[in-house]
Design a protein around this motif. Structure first.
Motif, mmCIF file in Angstrom:
data_model
loop_
_atom_site.group_PDB
_atom_site.id
_atom_site.type_symbol
_atom_site.label_atom_id
_atom_site.label_comp_id
_atom_site.label_asym_id
_atom_site.label_seq_id
_atom_site.Cartn_x
_atom_site.Cartn_y
_atom_site.Cartn_z
ATOM 1 N N PRO A 67 0.798 -1.229 0.000
ATOM 2 C CA PRO A 67 0.000 0.000 0.000
ATOM 3 C C PRO A 67 0.830 1.279 0.000
ATOM 4 O O PRO A 67 0.519 2.225 -0.735
ATOM 5 C CB PRO A 67 -0.824 -0.127 1.293
ATOM 6 C CG PRO A 67 -0.942 -1.597 1.508
ATOM 7 C CD PRO A 67 0.356 -2.172 1.050
ATOM 8 N N ALA A 68 1.893 1.322 0.803
ATOM 9 C CA ALA A 68 2.730 2.532 0.835
ATOM 10 C C ALA A 68 3.370 2.778 -0.522
ATOM 11 O O ALA A 68 3.360 3.901 -1.046
ATOM 12 C CB ALA A 68 3.794 2.412 1.919
ATOM 13 N N GLY A 69 3.937 1.730 -1.098
ATOM 14 C CA GLY A 69 4.628 1.893 -2.369
ATOM 15 C C GLY A 69 3.698 2.215 -3.523
ATOM 16 O O GLY A 69 4.010 3.057 -4.382
ATOM 17 N N VAL A 70 2.541 1.556 -3.566
ATOM 18 C CA VAL A 70 1.592 1.808 -4.648
ATOM 19 C C VAL A 70 1.140 3.261 -4.645
ATOM 20 O O VAL A 70 1.126 3.935 -5.685
ATOM 21 C CB VAL A 70 0.380 0.858 -4.526
ATOM 22 C CG1 VAL A 70 -0.766 1.315 -5.434
ATOM 23 C CG2 VAL A 70 0.797 -0.568 -4.879
ATOM 24 N N MET B 41 2.693 -7.283 0.797
ATOM 25 C CA MET B 41 2.244 -8.126 1.889
ATOM 26 C C MET B 41 0.779 -7.905 2.229
ATOM 27 O O MET B 41 0.045 -8.830 2.562
ATOM 28 C CB MET B 41 3.114 -7.867 3.124
ATOM 29 C CG MET B 41 2.886 -8.833 4.279
ATOM 30 S SD MET B 41 1.533 -8.352 5.382
ATOM 31 C CE MET B 41 2.246 -6.927 6.177
ATOM 32 N N GLY B 42 0.302 -6.645 2.119
ATOM 33 C CA GLY B 42 -1.071 -6.349 2.484
ATOM 34 C C GLY B 42 -2.071 -7.150 1.690
ATOM 35 O O GLY B 42 -3.092 -7.600 2.204
ATOM 36 N N ALA B 43 -1.778 -7.353 0.398
ATOM 37 C CA ALA B 43 -2.709 -8.087 -0.456
ATOM 38 C C ALA B 43 -2.443 -9.582 -0.444
ATOM 39 O O ALA B 43 -3.378 -10.390 -0.467
ATOM 40 C CB ALA B 43 -2.621 -7.564 -1.889
ATOM 41 N N THR B 44 -1.174 -9.985 -0.421
ATOM 42 C CA THR B 44 -0.855 -11.388 -0.640
ATOM 43 C C THR B 44 -0.500 -12.163 0.621
ATOM 44 O O THR B 44 -0.533 -13.398 0.615
ATOM 45 C CB THR B 44 0.332 -11.508 -1.616
ATOM 46 O OG1 THR B 44 1.485 -10.859 -1.038
ATOM 47 C CG2 THR B 44 0.012 -10.845 -2.945
ATOM 48 N N ASP B 45 -0.161 -11.481 1.709
ATOM 49 C CA ASP B 45 0.345 -12.191 2.880
ATOM 50 C C ASP B 45 -0.086 -11.523 4.183
ATOM 51 O O ASP B 45 0.471 -11.799 5.231
ATOM 52 C CB ASP B 45 1.886 -12.246 2.820
ATOM 53 C CG ASP B 45 2.470 -13.070 3.958
ATOM 54 O OD1 ASP B 45 1.818 -14.027 4.373
ATOM 55 O OD2 ASP B 45 3.566 -12.722 4.433
ATOM 56 N N GLY B 46 -1.061 -10.659 4.134
ATOM 57 C CA GLY B 46 -1.441 -9.941 5.331
ATOM 58 C C GLY B 46 -2.939 -9.806 5.463
ATOM 59 O O GLY B 46 -3.669 -10.803 5.490
#
Length: 468
Positions: free
Chosen positions: A10-13, A37-42
């Motif tokens: 999210p931060a990078g996007v 990580m937010g989308a795929t592992d969080g």
């Protein structure tokens, strides 16, 4: 101006979007897939599994309402397929990778780990070599490792979400947010769970009443909760899984299960970045040091998200990415203010909070507290979800809302109401006067506000207040 953003969570996007919107030639580089990580592992896969656990609990409640069904049966591989569907949909429709094309952002996915080779140049494991005037670090974090013999026999939350079968038993070491989610979800799926917390209570950053209520509910649901359990000596392989050897004082002890998941903290994923080459300083845990404008010790390098060690939540990561990118392109003039930050978890029971705990509030305020139990609110009685409470804390002199803490059904949603009230600068009697719909979960903090206002003799009777 050329800008490189490292990390596509999210931060990078949002940093890449903002930099491109401001006219910078922007490149986004990510070790794995777009979404991070937010989308795929969080949050996304975790919440999907937690929703499945909720559906199992709700199916078991159907007989209370005269609905006859057979006992629910979990088909775990089908659930994992649904998790993959959700992750893909979130990546495609929520994070909107097509926006990168529209804005002219160059995206490199699955580039491997990036590292500085000089202050303005990075190189990735896939062989990319990129230069830029400004660089924004959004590389995220990773699970903390323990320096004990046999640690390689343990697993992380990532392994839990990607397991191909529900383990018959598990040890969960760490009673923070990640650990309690693991324990709650897999207990609902049928695992025999033992949860270990080194400190005196699970969820140590939550209000003490919240920690106690969640621990009691977990024990009632069959989870073994071991708080203040001692010191881990080692992990050992057994014929059926893994054994954790630990001791408290001079008393040795051990626990066994098919798998052991360790969730004892989160550290910056910064070791491989070769930050010293760019003049970027880190603290003892590897978090990148930033100022209020999210600029690092290197004037041309900014950082946002988990890598900074600040409040590690998606909304805060997004805000940080926007601030870092704005300052990278325009100059360091925008600061990251004190955001109202509601926090919660989709465990069973749910818990959530915003603002100060009661203990913290009493250190600096003349605090007034009201607690509304879920066995006395209409919507929770209707839904058969009467375990839990909502605690609201306000300042006696200013009537400011200082905090809210909830355990029970829809706790995370309930707290959002109070977060908005705090962000808007509403006083507790203002919240008490809002005519929230009846019967709803959202009205519960309104009732708590009404009780606080009564204690303060603010005369809210006859106003727009509606009972929850």
């Amino acid at each position: 101006m050329d800008v490189i953003v490292i990390g596509a969570g999210p931060a990078g996007v949002f940093a890449a979007r903002r930099a491109a919107e401001l006219g910078a030639k922007t490149t986004l580089v990510t070790r794995e897939e777009f979404g991070g990580m937010g989308a795929t592992d969080g949050p996304v896969p975790v919440r999907t599994l937690a929703h499945a656990a909720r559906l199992i609990r709700e199916a078991r409640q159907l007989s209370q309402y005269g609905i006859a069904v057979s006992e629910p049966m979990l088909e775990y591989m089908r659930l994992l397929a649904r998790v993959r569907e959700v992750v893909n949909d979130v990546r495609n429709f929520s994070l909107r990778p097509e926006d990168m094309d529209r804005l002219g952002v160059t995206v490199y996915e699955k580039a491997g780990t990036a590292r500085f080779v000089d202050p303005h140049t990075i190189e990735t494991e896939s062989g990319l070599r990129l230069q830029a005037d400004k660089i924004i670090l959004c590389a995220g974090g990773m699970s903390r490792r323990l320096s004990v013999p046999g640690f390689e026999l343990t697993s992380t939350h990532t392994d839990a979400w990607s397991a191909t079968a529900v383990p018959p038993s598990m040890l969960v070491i760490g009673g923070g947010a990640t650990g309690v989610q693991l324990a709650s979800i897999f207990n609902a799926f049928g695992s025999k769970v033992q949860l270990f917390q080194a400190g005196p209570r699970i969820l140590p950053t939550e209000d003490e009443d919240v920690s106690a209520a969640v621990a009691a509910s977990f024990r009632g649901a069959g989870i073994t909760v071991r708080e203040d359990f001692g010191t881990i000596e080692s992990f050992e392989k057994t014929p059926s899984g893994v054994r954790m050897v630990f001791s408290k004082g001079d008393t040795p002890d051990s626990a066994e299960a098919a798998v052991a998941f360790v969730a004892v903290g989160w550290v910056a994923d910064s070791a491989a970045l070769n930050l010293a080459t760019a003049g970027v300083e880190t603290d003892a845990r590897g978090y990148v040091r930033v100022d209020a404008s999210l600029r690092t010790s290197a004037p041309h390098v900014y950082a946002a998200g988990d890598i900074t060690g600040r409040l590690m939540l998606v909304p805060q990561a997004i805000e940080g990415g926007l601030v870092a990118a704005t300052n990278a392109v325009r100059g360091a003039s925008t600061t990251l203010g004190d955001l109202v930050s509601p926090i919660g978890s989709f465990t069973d029971p749910e818990y959530a909070q915003v603002g100060l705990t009661e203990a913290k509030a009493r250190e600096t305020h003349d605090a007034v507290v009201a607690v509304v139990r879920f066995d006395e609110t209409t919507r929770t009685i209707i839904d058969g979800r009467t375990s839990g409470f909502c605690k609201l804390i306000a300042d006696r002199a200013t009537r400011a809302i200082l905090g809210c803490h909830v355990v029970g059904e829809r706790a995370v949603e309930i707290v959002q109401v109070v977060a908005v009230a705090i962000a808007a600068g509403m006083r507790v009697d203002d919240l008490a006067r809002v005519p929230l719909s009846f019967p709803t979960y959202a009205a519960i903090p309104g009732r708590a506000a009404y009780h606080v206002a009564q204690q303060l003799n603010l005369g809210v009777e006859g106003q727009a207040y509606a009972p929850a």
